[in-house]
Scaffold this active site. Structure first.
Site, PDB file in Angstrom:
ATOM      1  N   TYR B 292      18.218  62.718  73.757  1.00  0.00           N
ATOM      2  CA  TYR B 292      17.193  63.145  74.725  1.00  0.00           C
ATOM      3  C   TYR B 292      15.854  63.394  74.037  1.00  0.00           C
ATOM      4  CZ  TYR B 292      15.501  65.454  78.967  1.00  0.00           C
ATOM      5  OH  TYR B 292      14.809  65.800  80.110  1.00  0.00           O
ATOM      6  N   TYR B 342      10.708  58.298  81.710  1.00  0.00           N
ATOM      7  CA  TYR B 342      11.250  59.654  81.670  1.00  0.00           C
ATOM      8  C   TYR B 342      11.811  59.987  83.042  1.00  0.00           C
ATOM      9  CZ  TYR B 342      11.923  64.586  80.891  1.00  0.00           C
ATOM     10  OH  TYR B 342      12.498  65.829  80.772  1.00  0.00           O
TER      11      TYR B 342
END
Lengths: 148, 387
Positions: B292, B342
């Site tokens: 991440y 994102y």
């Protein structure tokens, strides 16, 4: 400027701040007495619900800092780039408070240049007369360098 | 098949379908429509009818609820639905919850999804009214306003404590950008990054510059989870959920994790302990990782937390092309949150599946194991996927 959205657990901190006192919640159980931050209903060490607010010396060291740049909310953008610091209190290294390093109690957020800030620098708490520029709102704990 | 207890989840379920919409700064469809498109694409990829879906999972920050999705897409009766909190920390847990539900017989076909219009929508940190009083009362009045500011505070301490540098952060940004340059679906396809561009870009929150921050994106993704037994009859090569974990460390405080004993060992460390305990392989056996990357410093922090290197060594780990294709740990091979899109990290899950199918645009030859992680800094989750 944003004012603190106070919850029940945090309210005493801000009431003491309004009187110019930096106090941190501590367990009131005899034999425990652990400081805790942020405030909460019970002690994570001994599970007592009895607490007190212990006055701190107001001395500490800078643990970390950032320099925000826009895009930011308008009141903050107007003072950017400014600093935000995390101060580790002298009494308890793991009690850390977010704040601003300023040149005086009512100085703007950007009154100390970023180049002058160092991790580990000794600082002392001061209380402005109101939020940020001193005009209104609750009094926030702010920080000045011990050796400016 | 799957028993109960610690080994109950291991390879008992598989991801058999993935779907996504285009990624862009602005898409005309609503979040609800994007969610439906991604979910139908994932089911089509799996060769499973929407009427067979009986389980759903998403994030608490997902705006489209289960009721809306179920009726729009034409699902059957649902017997399991779940939402996971803490923003990007929830991504892998959506798959983990569905894997648990399927492995324990609570459901047979699960769909996880995330739809987001962050590119064209408002910045969430501008909505000061919805901020929780704790910890916002201790941070926001002082001008610590955005996720970038909150993570920059940890980053400054990390750089100070371990001697890591901005060049290490650039290595992360570059690896993600290089992979996006191979991925026509990425927002940063055909947009190379150089060290000079990185070092001279504008600050967002010192020490984080523009290229240390993820992309604001409109888009949606989904994936389909079924039992390992059922997976053998699906269209695609199954990608097994080998191990899964969530992590919320003792005395943790969300993204402003400055108040526990050791703020630089975050939720990744907690999730990793459980993840590896359940696994048949170790960090040395991971062929490719999707970690991440809302902000570049989350990569060195996560590399340490998940055991790819020792504490304080995450910066140095990025040196010598380690994160590039052919390197020690090829990273975020679709471009990640920094350079593909994102979408709260869901693209990392689907890219992990592509790698293990052998269909990535930046394929790691023979990849058989993949680590996928959710947001570090917030209560998190992670998956070990295998062929």
């Amino acid at each position: 400027m944003l004012t603190p959205v106070v919850d029940d657990d945090g309210a005493p901190f801000w009431e003491y701040a309004a009187r110019g006192e930096l106090r941190v919640q501590a367990c009131a159980e005899p034999g425990c007495g652990e400081l805790r931050f942020p405030p909460r209903p019970c002690c994570p060490h001994c599970h007592s619900f009895d607490s007190e607010w212990r006055r701190m010396s107001g001395r500490g060291r800078i643990w970390s800092y950032v320099i925000p740049h826009p895009p930011l909310l308008p009141d903050y953008a107007a003072q950017a780039p400014y600093n935000v610091v995390v101060v580790e209190l002298a009494e308890a290294r793991r009690i850390r408070l977010v704040g601003n390093l300023v040149s005086g109690p009512d100085a703007p957020l950007n009154s100390v240049a970023g180049e002058r800030i160092r991790i580990g620098a000794r600082v002392q708490v001061v209380f402005g007369t109101g939020v940020g520029d001193g005009r209104d709102g609750p009094r926030l704990p702010r920080w000045v360098l011990e050796r400016p | 098949m799957a028993g109960t207890g610690a080994a109950g989840l291991k390879d008992a379920t598989a991801v058999v379908g993935i779907g996504q919409t285009p990624f862009a700064k602005q898409l005309p469809d609503s979040e609800k429509t994007l969610a439906c498109r991604a979910i139908l694409a994932a089911l089509d990829d799996a060769g499973i009818s929407p009427a067979e879906v009986d389980a759903l999972a998403s994030y608490t920050m997902e705006e489209t609820d289960e009721v809306e999705v179920a009726k729009a897409v034409g699902f059957g009766d649902l017997s399991f639905f779940s939402k996971v909190g803490f923003g990007g920390g929830g991504s892998c847990a959506t798959v983990a919850h569905l894997a648990s539900a399927v492995a324990t017989g609570q459901a047979t076909v699960g769909v996880a999804w995330r739809s987001r219009k962050r590119g064209s929508g408002p910045r969430p940190w501008k909505n000061t009214a919805v901020q929780l009083p704790t910890p916002a009362q201790w941070t926001r009045p002082f001008g610590l306003l955005r996720p970038a500011d909150e993570i920059a505070m940890l980053t400054r301490r990390y750089l100070h404590e371990y001697g890591a540098t901005r060049d290490h952060l650039f290595n992360v940004a570059l690896a993600c950008r290089n992979r996006a340059n191979q991925n026509p679906a990425a927002m940063m396809y055909e947009r190379p990054l150089t060290r000079d561009m990185y070092m001279t870009s504008r600050w967002i929150s010192e020490p984080l510059c523009l290229f240390d921050n993820c992309l604001e994106t409109d888009g949606a993704l989904a994936c389909v989870i079924v039992s390992a037994e059922r997976a053998r009859d699906c269209r695609q090569r199954p990608v097994y959920v080998h191990s899964a974990a969530q992590g919320l460390p003792a005395q943790h405080h969300g993204m402003v994790n400055y108040w526990n004993d050791d703020p630089l060992t975050g939720p990744a460390w907690t999730a990793a302990r459980h993840l590896w305990k359940q696994a048949d392989f170790t960090p040395e056996d991971v062929d490719v990782a999707q970690i991440y990357d809302a902000f570049t410093p989350l990569i060195p922090l996560s590399l340490e937390g998940y055991g790819f290197c020792g504490r304080g060594e995450g910066g140095a780990f990025t040196e010598g092309g380690a994160l590039e294709i052919g390197g020690r740990l090829p990273l975020n091979t679709s471009g990640g949150g920094l350079s593909e899109a994102y979408v709260h990290g869901f693209n990392l899950i689907n890219e992990g599946v592509k790698q293990l199918r052998g269909t990535s645009t930046a394929q790691v030859p023979g990849a058989a194991t993949c680590l996928v992680t959710a947001g570090e800094g917030v209560p998190t989750s992670a998956l070990l996927l295998r062929t």
